[in-house]
Design a protein around this motif. Sequence first.
Motif, PDB file in Angstrom:
ATOM      1  N   ILE A   1       4.701 -13.862 -18.660  1.00 17.18           N
ATOM      2  CA  ILE A   1       3.490 -13.602 -17.873  1.00 17.18           C
ATOM      3  C   ILE A   1       2.300 -13.555 -18.821  1.00 17.18           C
ATOM      4  O   ILE A   1       2.282 -12.784 -19.772  1.00 17.18           O
ATOM      5  N   GLN A   2       1.299 -14.395 -18.544  1.00 17.95           N
ATOM      6  CA  GLN A   2       0.147 -14.478 -19.448  1.00 17.95           C
ATOM      7  C   GLN A   2      -0.990 -13.543 -19.035  1.00 17.95           C
ATOM      8  O   GLN A   2      -1.667 -12.971 -19.874  1.00 17.95           O
ATOM      9  N   VAL A   3      -1.233 -13.466 -17.742  1.00 20.75           N
ATOM     10  CA  VAL A   3      -2.295 -12.600 -17.231  1.00 20.75           C
ATOM     11  C   VAL A   3      -1.814 -11.997 -15.913  1.00 20.75           C
ATOM     12  O   VAL A   3      -1.064 -12.631 -15.172  1.00 20.75           O
ATOM     13  N   ILE A   4      -2.227 -10.775 -15.641  1.00 12.85           N
ATOM     14  CA  ILE A   4      -1.856 -10.118 -14.385  1.00 12.85           C
ATOM     15  C   ILE A   4      -3.133  -9.654 -13.694  1.00 12.85           C
ATOM     16  O   ILE A   4      -4.053  -9.183 -14.354  1.00 12.85           O
ATOM     17  N   SER A   5      -3.186  -9.775 -12.380  1.00 12.55           N
ATOM     18  CA  SER A   5      -4.279  -9.105 -11.671  1.00 12.55           C
ATOM     19  C   SER A   5      -3.752  -8.587 -10.348  1.00 12.55           C
ATOM     20  O   SER A   5      -2.789  -9.122  -9.798  1.00 12.55           O
ATOM     21  N   THR A   6      -4.348  -7.530  -9.850  1.00 16.25           N
ATOM     22  CA  THR A   6      -3.854  -6.953  -8.607  1.00 16.25           C
ATOM     23  C   THR A   6      -5.006  -6.580  -7.693  1.00 16.25           C
ATOM     24  O   THR A   6      -6.127  -6.345  -8.129  1.00 16.25           O
ATOM     25  N   SER A   7      -4.716  -6.595  -6.397  1.00 15.97           N
ATOM     26  CA  SER A   7      -5.630  -5.991  -5.434  1.00 15.97           C
ATOM     27  C   SER A   7      -4.751  -5.038  -4.632  1.00 15.97           C
ATOM     28  O   SER A   7      -3.569  -4.891  -4.915  1.00 15.97           O
ATOM     29  N   GLU A   8      -5.318  -4.432  -3.603  1.00 18.64           N
ATOM     30  CA  GLU A   8      -4.561  -3.451  -2.837  1.00 18.64           C
ATOM     31  C   GLU A   8      -3.287  -4.055  -2.233  1.00 18.64           C
ATOM     32  O   GLU A   8      -2.262  -3.399  -2.142  1.00 18.64           O
ATOM     33  N   ILE A   9      -3.374  -5.312  -1.816  1.00 16.42           N
ATOM     34  CA  ILE A   9      -2.221  -5.912  -1.137  1.00 16.42           C
ATOM     35  C   ILE A   9      -1.737  -7.208  -1.800  1.00 16.42           C
ATOM     36  O   ILE A   9      -1.063  -8.009  -1.186  1.00 16.42           O
ATOM     37  N   LYS A  10      -2.105  -7.392  -3.061  1.00 19.30           N
ATOM     38  CA  LYS A  10      -1.718  -8.637  -3.740  1.00 19.30           C
ATOM     39  C   LYS A  10      -1.473  -8.418  -5.225  1.00 19.30           C
ATOM     40  O   LYS A  10      -2.185  -7.657  -5.868  1.00 19.30           O
ATOM     41  N   ILE A  11      -0.442  -9.072  -5.756  1.00 24.14           N
ATOM     42  CA  ILE A  11      -0.253  -9.097  -7.202  1.00 24.14           C
ATOM     43  C   ILE A  11      -0.186 -10.563  -7.617  1.00 24.14           C
ATOM     44  O   ILE A  11       0.561 -11.340  -7.023  1.00 24.14           O
ATOM     45  N   SER A  12      -0.987 -10.928  -8.607  1.00 28.07           N
ATOM     46  CA  SER A  12      -0.966 -12.300  -9.093  1.00 28.07           C
ATOM     47  C   SER A  12      -0.626 -12.309 -10.568  1.00 28.07           C
ATOM     48  O   SER A  12      -1.060 -11.429 -11.316  1.00 28.07           O
ATOM     49  N   VAL A  13       0.131 -13.328 -10.971  1.00 26.32           N
ATOM     50  CA  VAL A  13       0.400 -13.512 -12.395  1.00 26.32           C
ATOM     51  C   VAL A  13       0.117 -14.951 -12.769  1.00 26.32           C
ATOM     52  O   VAL A  13       0.239 -15.849 -11.940  1.00 26.32           O
TER      53      VAL A  13
ATOM     54  N   ARG B   1       0.821  -1.210   0.000  1.00 24.35           N
ATOM     55  CA  ARG B   1       0.000   0.000   0.000  1.00 24.35           C
ATOM     56  C   ARG B   1       0.852   1.257   0.000  1.00 24.35           C
ATOM     57  O   ARG B   1       0.490   2.250  -0.586  1.00 24.35           O
ATOM     58  N   SER B   2       1.982   1.193   0.700  1.00 28.34           N
ATOM     59  CA  SER B   2       2.775   2.409   0.861  1.00 28.34           C
ATOM     60  C   SER B   2       4.089   2.371   0.078  1.00 28.34           C
ATOM     61  O   SER B   2       4.913   3.251   0.215  1.00 28.34           O
ATOM     62  N   HIS B   3       4.298   1.340  -0.705  1.00 23.46           N
ATOM     63  CA  HIS B   3       5.553   1.265  -1.455  1.00 23.46           C
ATOM     64  C   HIS B   3       5.304   1.080  -2.945  1.00 23.46           C
ATOM     65  O   HIS B   3       4.540   0.187  -3.329  1.00 23.46           O
TER      66      HIS B   3
END
Length: 408
Positions: free
Chosen positions: A371-383, A351-353
């Motif tokens: 990397i085929q697909v990317i998704s993110t939430s406030e505290i998570k990055i998924s590939v 959140r702060s970096h």
Amino acid sequence: MARIVMKFGGTSVANLERIRNVAQRIKSEVDAGHQVAVVVSAMTGVTDQLVGYVREAAELYDAREYDAVVATGEQVTSGLLAIVLQSMGIPARSWLGWQLAIKTDGAHGAARIENIDTADMITQMIAGSVAVMAGFQGLGPDSRITTLGRGGSDTSAVALAAALKADRCDIYTDVDGIYTTDPRIVSRARKLEKITYEEMLELASVGAKVLQTRSVEVAMKEKVRVQVLSSFKHKPGTMVVDEDEIMEKELIAGVAYSRNEAKITIMNVPDHPGVSAAIFGPLSEANINVDMIVQNVAHDGKTTDLTFTLTAADLPRALDVLEKAKPLIEYETLTHDANVAKISVVGVGMRSHAGVALTMFKTLAEKSINIQVISTSEIKISVLIAAEYTELAVRALHTAYGLDAVAA
Ligand code: ASP
Ligand code: MG
């Protein structure tokens, strides 16, 4: 004096010798003057066996009878543990879901706890008796037995801790805490002393299997202090707590992976309003959850491609649904790939970096992992990547985020 809930998973109560070991752990808490409620799972493998019987009995079975069958594993262990405790001179009794009662909704096989009536249990605990509750089960609105979904004893324990206003909910299992990643893949994975509810929730939902996701949701909502620890070792585990309780926050708490993913790409779909609804409507009607989604911009402004991921187990059904909906969606081709894995990094420090995602992308690029697909939430990055690179990716990311344990 504290009031604590102790939960023991299937491997911790796998046979009578282990149940005796569990009883010793309980005795230490009782001797220390605490009020103790215990929640048990079925012996390892028992629930799988019961589910197997049901499926063998009939392909299409009554979900209410499924619950009547699969809930029995916990009845056995709760009774056995009470007997062993009594034999050690510790007053104890077992409680089944309907006896308390643990009221749930009527979603058989995946019920949610709505209310636990703890009055009688508290009276007996105050009188010095250990309450041993069968996990995983409840009582539905139609007075039928319900179960809470696989791994549901964790949720039973956390919900009981909330209802009892317990000081702590200790989840005893076969690992000694929450690790920065799977120690079977990364030998330098570290055990975390503390982790936030939010991080634990994200990790549980992306593949870290230590706690049932729902149990973390309940813990976060009810502010139950949960500890995950080993029933075989005598040392502190990992505390799952509120963010303000963690002074030194790590940028990344953990790296998780899931191989149970599949990818579907729909090509040359007319690019007009309503097309996503036409695709995801029928899938949602079929109870198929879609996870990551990317839609590309059309070259010609008329058609577009759409890629999304889902649980591999749902792939055949999803393909069937989409074939049937082809005239409606008007796509040209449909391709799929079950040979994919989802790798996620989770941490409230994100959140702060800035630059957390960049580190992920660079690290994977250095290993030539596409990397085929990317998704993110406030505290998570998924590939999403090809499944064969799972271990390589997890190791490289664990190192890149500085999570490797320093050699002793
Ligand atoms: N015995 C149930 C299962 O195997 C519940 C649990 O162990 O948490 O899913
Ligand atoms: Mg479990």
